[in-house]
Each structure stands twice: as structure tokens, then as C-alpha cells.
Design a protein around this motif. Structure first.
Motif, PDB file in Angstrom:
ATOM      1  N   ALA A 277      21.549  40.624  37.097  1.00 32.28           N
ATOM      2  CA  ALA A 277      22.481  39.533  37.010  1.00 32.28           C
ATOM      3  C   ALA A 277      23.919  40.123  36.803  1.00 32.28           C
ATOM      4  O   ALA A 277      24.886  39.376  36.884  1.00 32.28           O
ATOM      5  CB  ALA A 277      21.993  38.691  35.603  1.00 32.28           C
ATOM      6  N   GLU A 278      23.872  41.498  36.691  1.00 26.95           N
ATOM      7  CA  GLU A 278      25.439  42.049  36.597  1.00 26.95           C
ATOM      8  C   GLU A 278      25.843  42.360  37.889  1.00 26.95           C
ATOM      9  O   GLU A 278      27.074  42.732  38.002  1.00 26.95           O
ATOM     10  CB  GLU A 278      25.191  43.399  35.724  1.00 26.95           C
ATOM     11  N   VAL A 279      25.081  42.298  39.106  1.00 26.14           N
ATOM     12  CA  VAL A 279      25.643  42.577  40.414  1.00 26.14           C
ATOM     13  C   VAL A 279      26.388  41.174  40.887  1.00 26.14           C
ATOM     14  O   VAL A 279      25.806  40.260  41.329  1.00 26.14           O
ATOM     15  CB  VAL A 279      24.315  43.123  41.328  1.00 26.14           C
ATOM     16  N   GLU A 280      27.778  41.473  40.934  1.00 26.77           N
ATOM     17  CA  GLU A 280      28.537  40.090  41.298  1.00 26.77           C
ATOM     18  C   GLU A 280      29.125  40.203  42.595  1.00 26.77           C
ATOM     19  O   GLU A 280      29.472  39.450  43.392  1.00 26.77           O
ATOM     20  CB  GLU A 280      29.638  40.158  40.285  1.00 26.77           C
ATOM     21  N   THR A 281      29.455  41.340  43.258  1.00 28.38           N
ATOM     22  CA  THR A 281      29.814  41.812  44.452  1.00 28.38           C
ATOM     23  C   THR A 281      28.944  42.790  45.331  1.00 28.38           C
ATOM     24  O   THR A 281      27.908  42.539  45.461  1.00 28.38           O
ATOM     25  CB  THR A 281      31.291  42.404  44.410  1.00 28.38           C
TER      26      THR A 281
END
Length: 345
Positions: A277-281
Motif C-alpha cells: 500500500a505504500e508503493v504510490e509511484t
């Protein structure tokens, strides 16, 4: 080789190379290169600024961005894992002569309250004045973290109320634009200077562009000359930037999807610590301590499987997706990680 060491390893596409070969050129140092001038106009419009300046590197953009807003002996506020602190060889201290007040952010993001608390006007004799706040969006060592727009604007508003300038390291700003749908002009409307990198996700061989108001960019051009950044027929590389802005921005979404796929595959691998969930890009950080390996041991073993990632600490590993990496490459990388982990258990 599936090369996930960084998005700086991207190579110009055949179409980009053709555009470069056919570029109109002139003496950039004299302001006569039509391709450079066009690129600068495009970035100024993209960011909503009055003018822009083509530079050889993002590091030079940060150096000049700091220099135009400070005097030697000033203090700047910057997050402790920001690029000028971790990866620019002490340039702000040596070249700009500034002191850095390091802020503790959450994945690179700090608050207006932290700026309020850390900013000091200086007493004119004993303590240096705080004159600049530096931001980084997306934040590299925060795992490609996107600043919440409201937080970024609150930090800028507080800085300006206190009489400080704001400089935005937007090396991967267009990743934030594509991921959120928020236009670059909106991200940049409350900062004084901003730059975007051409040689990361956009796939150019070299270059970055700094933008700001016309007077600031006039002074920036002097520092460009002073720091050795002036060029001659630079239209050959500026043409790559023009092509990238026209053809390679929307496709950043593919990199983001591949990064999420990688994160999900890593999360299903025993011993790998990651929250997808912390992978945004396009940047993926994960922890390998539960594999029984250090990050260096893990990346070396992975390299023997034909996959390259970067050790970013004793147990932290970074992988970055980019235009030279396909979905199939990500699936290969996940399989290689699992082989390395199983071989060590």
C-alpha cells in the motif's frame, strides 16, 4: 538483465534518437539554440512559471535553486533524507555555503508546524537566518512518496509568511502528476522554484529544467555559467526532452503498475518485509532482514540471477521501475527473488 537499480538507467528510444539526430541547434550559451528555447518554454508552461532554464543535471538544478534564494551562512530547512543531503556530495555546503537544518519527516514529508518551529530569523550576530525551505516530490528515499497537496501548500504558506522562499525538487514530479491526476501547475503554484528531471522516468540521456519567475531565472543563468553548466549546441539533448514531454509522460502509469505488481509479489515472498500500500509511484523499498541476508548479500545473490536492485542500508533494498522494464521483466524479477530467498533458507 532486469535492471531495477534506478530509473536513471533508461536509454533513449529509437524514436527519441531520431528526433535528437534531426534537432535544430544553435549556441545555447548565447540563447540561440531553438530546441533549448522551446524546451524551456514548454517546462515554464507546464509548471506555471514565467521562465525556465535547461541544465545538465538535477543536482545542478538543486544547487542553483538553493543559491538563488540564499547567501553564504544562511540556514535552509530540508528533510534529512532529501537528495541534496544524501546524494549530492555536500554541494549545498561547498557551493552555496549554507547550513542545513534537518527535519524529521514521515517518508520524506514534514509539516507546516515543523517549519514554524525550526525557522529562526537569526539575531544578526550569533545565529544564521533561515531563508529557504526545500521539498522533494515525489520523495525518493520515502519510497516514491507523493506529498499530500494540502500539506505541501501549508508548508509553502507558512514559509512565505515567515519570509522564506520555497524550492521544490521535482525530479519525479511528473510521477506525482500521473499518479494523482493533479496538474503540474497546481503542484507548483505555491513554490518559488521547481525543476523536473528528463533523465529518469522520461527516458532522456541527460538534462533537467529549473523554472521560476523571470528575474530569478535571470540570476540562475549567471550561476549556470559560473558552475560550468553552459553548453553550445545543446539542442541535440534538449530535443530528447521535448520528445519525452510529448510522448513519455502518460506512460509513467505503466511504471507505477509494474511497481505495484513487484510489491505484491515481494509481499508474498517469505522473509521479505514490505507494505504494498505504500508503493504510490515507481519506487519500491523493502526489508530483507528476515531472509537472514544483508541487503548487500541479497542484491549480490540477485545479480547472479540476472536482476539488479540497490542496497540502501544494512537491510533495505530499492527497486525502481522505468520504461525499459516490462511486466514480464517484473514477473522474472519476482521469480528470481523467490529463488534467492529459498536458496538461503
Amino acid at each position: 538483465m532486469v535492471d531495477l537499480i534506478s530509473d536513471t538507467v533508461t536509454r533513449p528510444t529509437p524514436a527519441m534518437r531520431r528526433v535528437m539526430a534531426e534537432a535544430e541547434v544553435g549556441d545555447e550559451q548565447l540563447g540561440e539554440d531553438p530546441s533549448v528555447n522551446r524546451l524551456q518554454e514548454m517546462v515554464a508552461e507546464l509548471t506555471g512559471k514565467e521562465a525556465a532554464l535547461f541544465l545538465p543535471s538535477g543536482t545542478m538544478c538543486n544547487l542553483i535553486g538553493i543559491k538563488v534564494h540564499t547567501q553564504p551562512g544562511d540556514r535552509i530547512l530540508i528533510e534529512r533524507t532529501a537528495h541534496p543531503v544524501t546524494s549530492e556530495a555536500g554541494g549545498p555546503a561547498l557551493v552555496c555555503g549554507v547550513m542545513t537544518q534537518l527535519l524529521d519527516g514521515v517518508r520524506g514529508v514534514f509539516t507546516a508546524e515543523q517549519v514554524e518551529e525550526a525557522a529562526e530569523p537569526g539575531d544578526g550576530v550569533h545565529t544564521p537566518p533561515t531563508t529557504l525551505v526545500c521539498l522533494e516530490n515525489t520523495h525518493n528515499r520515502g519510497g516514491g512518496k507523493i506529498w499530500p497537496l494540502a500539506t505541501l501548500e501549508a508548508v509553502s504558506a507558512t514559509a512565505h509568511r515567515l519570509g522564506l522562499k520555497v524550492h521544490l525538487d521535482g525530479a519525479r514530479l511528473l510521477n506525482a502528476v500521473v499518479a494523482t491526476g493533479i496538474p503540474a501547475q497546481v503542484w507548483c503554484r505555491t513554490v518559488d522554484t521547481v525543476w523536473i528531471d528528463l533523465s529518469k522516468g522520461l527516458g532522456c540521456p541527460v538534462g533537467a529544467v529549473l523554472a521560476g519567475d523571470r528575474e530569478t531565472m535571470r540570476r540562475a543563468r549567471r550561476y549556470k555559467q559560473m558552475f560550468g553548466g553552459a553548453m553550445r549546441q545543446a539542442g541535440i539533448v534538449a530535443a530528447a526532452g521535448i520528445y519525452a514531454l510529448q510522448h513519455h509522460v502518460e506512460r509513467l502509469a505503466e511504471d507505477h503498475a509494474n511497481a505495484r505488481l513487484l510489491a505484491e509479489g515481494l509481499a508474498e515472498t517469505p522473509g521479505i518485509g514490505i507494505d504494498p500500500a505504500e508503493v504510490e509511484t515507481n519506487i519500491v523499498f523493502f526489508d530483507v532482514r528476515d531472509t537472514g541476508m544483508t541487503a548487500q548479500e541479497f542484491t549480490q545473490a540477485l545479480l547472479s540471477e540476472g536482476v539488479r536492485m540497490g542496497a540502501m542500508g544494512r537491510y533495505r533494498v530499492r527497486a525502481v521501475t522505468h520504461l525499459d522494464v516490462s511486466r514480464q521483466d517484473i514477473e522474472r524479477a519476482i521469480a528470481a527473488v523467490r529463488r534467492v530467498v529459498l536458496a538461503h533458507r
